[in-house]
Design a protein around this motif. Structure first.
Motif, short mmCIF file in Angstrom:
data_model
loop_
_atom_site.label_atom_id
_atom_site.label_comp_id
_atom_site.label_asym_id
_atom_site.label_seq_id
_atom_site.Cartn_x
_atom_site.Cartn_y
_atom_site.Cartn_z
N UNK A 81 12.20 13.18 1.39
CA UNK A 81 10.60 13.21 2.95
C UNK A 81 9.31 12.87 2.14
N UNK A 82 9.60 12.61 0.90
CA UNK A 82 8.28 13.05 0.12
C UNK A 82 8.40 10.87 -0.14
N UNK A 83 9.64 10.07 -0.66
CA UNK A 83 10.05 9.70 -0.41
C UNK A 83 9.52 8.64 1.10
N UNK A 84 10.25 8.76 2.12
CA UNK A 84 9.77 7.88 3.08
C UNK A 84 8.08 8.50 3.60
N UNK A 85 7.75 9.52 3.35
CA UNK A 85 6.37 9.30 3.69
C UNK A 85 5.51 8.16 2.52
N UNK A 86 5.87 8.15 1.44
CA UNK A 86 5.70 7.04 0.33
C UNK A 86 5.69 5.74 1.21
N UNK A 87 6.49 5.43 1.30
CA UNK A 87 7.22 4.29 1.88
C UNK A 87 6.01 4.13 3.23
N UNK A 88 6.40 5.24 4.16
CA UNK A 88 5.69 4.34 5.56
C UNK A 88 3.86 4.29 5.12
N UNK A 89 3.55 4.20 4.28
CA UNK A 89 2.18 4.82 3.93
C UNK A 89 1.53 6.40 4.14
N UNK A 90 1.98 6.90 4.31
CA UNK A 90 1.55 8.40 4.52
C UNK A 90 0.75 8.71 4.06
N UNK A 91 1.43 8.88 2.14
CA UNK A 91 1.14 9.40 1.07
C UNK A 91 0.68 8.25 -0.13
N UNK A 134 -5.45 4.22 -6.17
CA UNK A 134 -4.73 4.78 -5.28
C UNK A 134 -5.21 5.73 -5.04
N UNK A 135 -5.57 7.13 -4.53
CA UNK A 135 -5.82 8.50 -3.76
C UNK A 135 -5.70 8.75 -2.61
N UNK A 136 -5.19 9.51 -1.92
CA UNK A 136 -4.67 10.06 -1.03
C UNK A 136 -6.56 11.05 -0.55
N UNK A 137 -6.83 11.26 0.75
CA UNK A 137 -7.84 11.94 0.84
C UNK A 137 -7.93 13.03 1.96
N UNK A 140 -9.92 17.33 5.81
CA UNK A 140 -11.44 17.77 6.19
C UNK A 140 -12.94 17.53 6.08
N UNK A 141 -12.71 16.91 4.55
CA UNK A 141 -13.65 16.39 4.09
C UNK A 141 -13.98 15.82 2.99
N UNK A 142 -12.65 15.00 3.28
CA UNK A 142 -12.54 13.34 2.54
C UNK A 142 -12.71 13.42 1.19
N UNK A 143 -12.35 14.56 0.35
CA UNK A 143 -12.18 13.64 -1.29
C UNK A 143 -10.45 13.61 -1.58
N UNK A 144 -11.04 12.93 -2.63
CA UNK A 144 -9.71 12.40 -2.93
C UNK A 144 -8.34 13.15 -3.91
N UNK A 145 -7.49 13.21 -4.23
CA UNK A 145 -5.90 13.66 -4.90
C UNK A 145 -5.11 13.20 -4.65
N UNK A 146 -4.59 13.23 -6.44
CA UNK A 146 -3.96 12.13 -6.06
C UNK A 146 -2.08 13.04 -5.58
N UNK A 147 -1.26 12.51 -5.61
CA UNK A 147 0.29 12.98 -4.61
C UNK A 147 0.05 14.21 -5.55
N UNK A 148 0.48 14.35 -6.63
CA UNK A 148 1.10 15.02 -7.76
C UNK A 148 0.22 16.61 -7.43
N UNK A 149 -0.88 15.92 -7.44
CA UNK A 149 -1.84 17.12 -7.46
C UNK A 149 -1.83 18.01 -5.59
N UNK A 150 -1.31 17.10 -4.71
CA UNK A 150 -1.72 17.75 -3.45
C UNK A 150 -0.10 18.29 -3.16
#
Length: 138
Positions: free
Chosen positions: A20-30, A58-61, A64-74
């Motif tokens: 699922x993680x791989x799919x989310x990354x490849x689809x541009x959702x993470x 680049x990071x995820x946001x 709710x508050x648009x703060x930057x978070x990397x995928x591993x921390x998420x």
């Protein structure tokens, strides 16, 4: 590829569905699991994860508050998948909003980075003014 694997040990991410993680990354959702940089030089266009304080292309946001978070921390903040889709059941670590989720919009443009720096400078100037006013009153 390396960018599809989180930077933490498998033991720390036992509850992550890797397919699922791989799919989310490849689809541009993470955001991809980029190699972290500990600092950014002046010419760099890296974004800082506000949890681990490392820099990434680049990071995820948080939605709710648009703060930057990397995928591993998420992945470490998110709630376990046993109750449903793991992207939707944690509380935001920045503003405590319910149903924490992130979005990935790709790498920020030069204009977006310039606007962000301008906003940060305005906030810093306002904070300086407040401190100066408080010092004058004391």
């Amino acid at each position: 590829p390396e960018q599809l694997r989180p930077r933490v040990t498998v033991g720390q991410l036992q509850d992550v569905d890797k397919r699922k993680l791989k799919r989310l990354i490849l689809s541009g959702r993470l955001a991809p699991c980029f190699e972290a940089a500990e600092e950014q030089d002046a010419e760099s266009s890296l974004e800082e994860c506000l949890i681990c304080w490392n820099w990434f292309p680049s990071t995820n946001h948080s939605e709710c508050c648009q703060k930057s978070v990397c995928t591993t921390c998420f992945l470490q903040v998110k709630a376990p998948p046993s109750d449903g889709p793991w992207q939707r059941f944690a509380t935001c670590p920045f503003c405590n909003a319910e149903n924490y989720s992130v979005c990935y919009g790709g790498k920020k443009s030069a204009d977006e980075r310039a606007k962000e720096r301008e906003e940060e400078a305005q906030v810093e100037a306002a904070q300086r003014r407040v401190r100066e006013e408080e010092a004058q009153r004391a």
